[in-house]
Structures are given as C-alpha cells and as structure tokens.
Write an enzyme that holds these catalytic residues in place. Sequence first.
Site, PDB file in Angstrom:
ATOM      1  NE  ARG A  13     -65.137 -33.524  47.893  1.00 34.61           N
ATOM      2  CZ  ARG A  13     -63.964 -32.925  47.957  1.00 34.61           C
ATOM      3  NH1 ARG A  13     -63.872 -31.634  47.656  1.00 34.61           N
ATOM      4  NH2 ARG A  13     -62.875 -33.577  48.307  1.00 34.61           N
ATOM      5  CB  SER A  14     -65.716 -38.498  43.012  1.00 36.96           C
ATOM      6  OG  SER A  14     -65.246 -39.413  43.952  1.00 36.96           O
TER       7      SER A  14
END
Length: 158
Positions: A13-14
């Site tokens: 995600r990041s």
Amino acid sequence: MKILFVCLGNICRSPLAEGIMKSKVEKAGLTASIKVDSAGFEPFHRGDPPDYRAARVAGNHGLDISNHRARLFTTNDFDTCDLIFIMDHNNYRDVLLEARNHEDEAKVDYLMNVVNPGKNQPVPDPWYGNMKNFEETFKILDVAIDHLLSRIEKSLPE
C-alpha cells in the site's frame, strides 16, 4: 512539504501511495514544493522491492515503483515529515507509539480521512489477496491522493 505514507511492510500500500503521489505531484509541477516517501514497521521486508503484484498494478497504470526499497518508520520521520498518512488502525497505533509529543501526533492521520473526514477508514491490505485486490487498493489510493493533492494545492502560496 514532505509527505510520508506508512503501512505494515512498506511493500504494497505505502509504495503504491508513494508512486501515485509522486506522479501526481510531477504532473502538477510541484516537485520543488512536495517531497514524498513511504515506510513500514515489518523488519522482515526491510530492503525488499515492492510486492510483484503492487509493481504490476502500478505498471498497468503507467507508474514504475520498481526502484522502491522497503524501509522502517523511525522517530526521525517526525522531524523530516510534515504529514504522515497511515493505511490502517495498526499502523496508526504503531506510529503514535513512536510519537514523542503532541506535535508529532498532530502530523499523523488516516489517509482515507482526506476523503471521508473523521471516519478513520483503513485502506484494504491486498497482501493476502489477488491482482483484483491490488487493483481495488490502487483505485482507493488514487482517489484519496487526488483529494490530498487538491487540499495541499489550496494551501500552497501562489
């Protein structure tokens, strides 16, 4: 301004959020004003490239995140970052445990609060899913980052 995105391993995600934000910042001509980074809390992934599914989904949208290498969140991130956006409840707790004071805490928020303020909604972790889950996460991040960049652009001096 420096923005940091945080998830557990810094491989799904990041890095997707970082890649999306960097692309949008570049398209907006704001690379001199806005710096973007990402980090995680899982030491097992330190130094790893993005998950191959995250890299593939990013590539499908014209983004290359292959040079990303996972790193750990550190207390120093409070000193170097203006805004710290987390992906879920555990990330929020983990980042706040590192906070030294209210000033550090004030920099931290759920990324999805830029879309739905105060709801503290998580960005789904696609790790245990398939390519469809990664695509859904990408779309959620893309919308959130559009909101974030719009908010930031309104706050920048002309």
